[in-house]
Motif scaffolding. Structure first.
Motif, PDB file in Angstrom:
ATOM      1  N   UNK A 407       0.823  -1.218   0.000  1.00 51.82           N
ATOM      2  CA  UNK A 407       0.000   0.000   0.000  1.00 51.82           C
ATOM      3  C   UNK A 407       0.858   1.270   0.000  1.00 51.82           C
ATOM      4  N   UNK A 408       2.158   1.108  -0.153  1.00 51.97           N
ATOM      5  CA  UNK A 408       3.039   2.281  -0.187  1.00 51.97           C
ATOM      6  C   UNK A 408       3.510   2.715   1.177  1.00 51.97           C
ATOM      7  N   UNK A 409       3.396   1.822   2.162  1.00 53.06           N
ATOM      8  CA  UNK A 409       3.801   2.170   3.525  1.00 53.06           C
ATOM      9  C   UNK A 409       5.005   1.382   3.983  1.00 53.06           C
ATOM     10  N   UNK A 410       5.120   1.230   5.312  1.00 54.92           N
ATOM     11  CA  UNK A 410       6.294   0.571   5.884  1.00 54.92           C
ATOM     12  C   UNK A 410       5.876  -0.457   6.932  1.00 54.92           C
ATOM     13  N   UNK A 411       6.647  -1.543   7.016  1.00 57.31           N
ATOM     14  CA  UNK A 411       6.381  -2.560   8.046  1.00 57.31           C
ATOM     15  C   UNK A 411       7.040  -2.188   9.378  1.00 57.31           C
ATOM     16  N   UNK A 412       7.802  -1.105   9.409  1.00 57.05           N
ATOM     17  CA  UNK A 412       8.474  -0.672  10.654  1.00 57.05           C
ATOM     18  C   UNK A 412       8.423   0.852  10.707  1.00 57.05           C
ATOM     19  N   UNK A 413       7.397   1.412  11.321  1.00 60.69           N
ATOM     20  CA  UNK A 413       7.159   2.856  11.218  1.00 60.69           C
ATOM     21  C   UNK A 413       8.025   3.686  12.155  1.00 60.69           C
ATOM     22  N   UNK A 414       7.876   3.510  13.476  1.00 60.90           N
ATOM     23  CA  UNK A 414       8.586   4.425  14.373  1.00 60.90           C
ATOM     24  C   UNK A 414       9.414   3.735  15.457  1.00 60.90           C
ATOM     25  N   UNK A 415       9.339   2.429  15.570  1.00 62.85           N
ATOM     26  CA  UNK A 415      10.095   1.750  16.636  1.00 62.85           C
ATOM     27  C   UNK A 415      11.425   1.200  16.160  1.00 62.85           C
ATOM     28  N   UNK A 416      11.623   1.105  14.844  1.00 65.19           N
ATOM     29  CA  UNK A 416      12.870   0.552  14.308  1.00 65.19           C
ATOM     30  C   UNK A 416      12.779  -0.945  14.094  1.00 65.19           C
ATOM     31  N   UNK A 417      13.934  -1.536  13.785  1.00 69.22           N
ATOM     32  CA  UNK A 417      13.985  -2.986  13.516  1.00 69.22           C
ATOM     33  C   UNK A 417      14.551  -3.745  14.704  1.00 69.22           C
TER      34      UNK A 417
END
Ligand SMILES: Cc1cc2nc3c(=O)[nH]c(=O)nc-3n(C[C@H](O)[C@H](O)[C@H](O)COP(=O)(O)OP(=O)(O)OC[C@H]3O[C@@H](n4cnc5c(N)ncnc54)[C@H](O)[C@@H]3O)c2cc1C
Length: 461
Positions: A407-417
């Motif tokens: 959908x054009x987003x991210x699987x890791x938004x603000x907490x990191x990997x």
């Protein structure tokens, strides 16, 4: 280890004294470190790195240890480098709106020390009583006001960093415009302790608001959430300080486990907490709320709502949102996802995500909450009532991460990997991105001294 005795008794902890630093916030990661180094100056940090390097000892930087991805604790033979004795704050520059701080300063202490200065540091998150500036930069933390002021990377103007070879990079500039080559300060934001030790930062401050107002609203569905968010931006954009949403499932758990009061007359599928603020004494935020709520209700986007009438009520509204993680933790087992999608796609993500969960294991309970302004959804799931998750729950996480990415987003938004999302990243990150990141790591830390296993895992290229 005598090599670190130069730090003195408060600066080198072993055995039982090191225990409080050992496990991560969620108590999933962490083995006993060889010791905890607590240097009191940048020079001492550089000396610790130089000695660890000579001994071939890995170094794991630790701030407030509130990170949610298991990245601030040892896995394997390593020392923990805690910055918590470096917590000083320098002079405030009221004209430029900046302040220099040491990396171990707790975010909540920074907020308190700025009181009365006419300036604020506009980053707020649930862990602000423990999270420290170095950790916040190293995770590029976001929080509730990121859509207005940016994430930590946007709030850092200059940095001082101790590099993996023990040299000190002094990039403490206090200006917004600095294009003298690559933006090195941004490289360290989100690097999770794998590229260098952040020791000081020059932070960008914002004027202190003279007025604040907060409303708690009930909405019929996620489509209304996005539509009302658009309306808010169009009519009250420059005053918007927070747009936080949570679900009726999450509300159930906070009311059940934390004995909070519900201030509205009715319940709904979705709730939105909106905060407005301004430095102007002329504007009436209550009037703005009255107008936007009237319009929202007229269009059927809002079904119920209240504007906080006192400071105590404002805090009570905020607690309903901030206790979402705690309510779910008290309910029992859970798997957390920290994803982001373009705001317009939030409804589609929630609908498709629910389908994926139902297909994976009927009855999975979903508690989506987060930050409407930047499309960041904490898509946390619990097993069906009275049951446990099936053994292949990791596969569901992969499907949800892939959905966000499609959908054009991210699987890791603000907490990191950190460590916990490395295998997810191995599946979802493109080979080109992984290769670029591996090259950056090799250039700055060729021997893999700093936080090994974090972000890139232990796989050799
Ligand atoms: C209740 C709760 C609510 C939260 N809400 C949010 C939220 O809204 N938004 C959000 O973004 N996060 C949130 N978090 C996650 C967490 O608070 C952030 O990731 C925060 O930035 C971590 O800061 P810390 O000082 O605790 O870092 P730590 O957990 O100590 O470390 C995090 C990472 O940074 C590295 N690191 C620490 N210090 C340094 C340094 N000086 N130099 C180099 N690397 C370093 C560590 O090695 C590790 O990789 C929340 C956590 C909790 C428990």
């Amino acid at each position: 280890m005598e090599d670190f005795a130069f730090l003195g008794p408060a600066g080198w902890l072993t055995g039982a004294d090191a225990l409080p630093y050992q496990r991560d916030w969620l108590n999933r990661y962490g083995v006993a470190p060889v010791g905890v180094a607590r240097p009191a100056s940048t020079g001492e940090v550089a000396e610790v790195i130089a000695r660890a390097r000579d001994m071939g000892l890995a170094v794991v930087p630790q701030g407030g240890n509130t990170g949610l991805c298991g990245a601030a604790v040892a896995e394997g033979r390593a020392l923990i480098l805690s910055l918590n004795r470096m917590a000083a704050m320098g002079e405030i520059d009221p004209d430029g709106g900046t302040v220099e701080v040491e990396a171990g300063l707790v975010l909540g202490d920074l907020h308190a020390r700025l009181e009365g200065s006419g300036l604020v540091f506009p980053l707020h998150l649930g862990a602000e009583g423990s999270a420290r500036i170095g950790g916040l930069i190293a995770t590029n933390a976001g929080g509730s006001q990121a859509f207005r002021h940016g994430t930590m990377a946007d709030l850092v103007l200059g940095l001082e960093v101790v590099l993996a070879d023990g040299t000190i990079w002094d990039g403490r500039r206090a200006v917004q415009k600095d294009n003298a080559g690559y933006a090195l300060r941004r490289l360290f934001a989100g690097s999770e302790g794998t590229l260098g030790i952040i020791t000081r930062a020059v932070l960008r401050l914002a004027p202190e608001p003279r007025q604040e107002a907060t409303a708690l609203l009930a909405l019929p569905d996620a489509g209304a959430l996005v539509a009302f968010g658009r309306h808010l931006r169009a009519t009250a954009g420059e005053f918007l300080a927070a747009m936080e949403f949570f679900s009726d499932q999450g509300l159930d758990w906070t009311l059940k486990h934390l004995a909070l009061d519900w201030p509205l007359e009715s319940r709904a599928p979705v709730y939105l907490l909106v905060s407005l603020s301004t430095t102007s004494a002329q504007v009436s935020l209550d009037q703005i709320f009255a107008e936007v709520l009237e319009a929202g209700m007229g269009q059927g986007l809002v079904t119920d709502g209240a504007v906080a009438a006192s400071l105590a009520q404002r805090s009570a509204f905020w607690r309903l949102r901030e206790e979402q993680p705690e309510g779910q933790r008290l309910e029992g087992a859970q798997v957390k996802h920290d994803i982001s999608v373009p705001v317009a796609r939030i409804p589609a993500f929630l609908a498709k995500g629910a389908d994926l969960c139902a297909a994976h294991q009927p009855g999975i309970r979903i508690n989506p909450f987060g930050h409407l302004g930047d499309g960041n959804i904490h898509y946390n799931i619990s097993p069906p009532e009275g049951a446990e998750f099936g053994p292949d729950i990791g596969n569901l996480s992969l499907q949800l991460g892939a959905l966000a990415q499609e959908m054009g987003g991210s699987f890791a938004a603000e907490h990191g990997l950190g460590r916990s999302k490395v295998s997810l990243a191995d599946h979802l990150r493109s080979p080109v991105e992984r290769r670029l990141m591996a090259k950056v790591k090799a250039a700055l830390d060729p021997d893999g001294l700093l936080n090994p296993g974090v972000i890139l895992g232990n796989r050799k290229e």
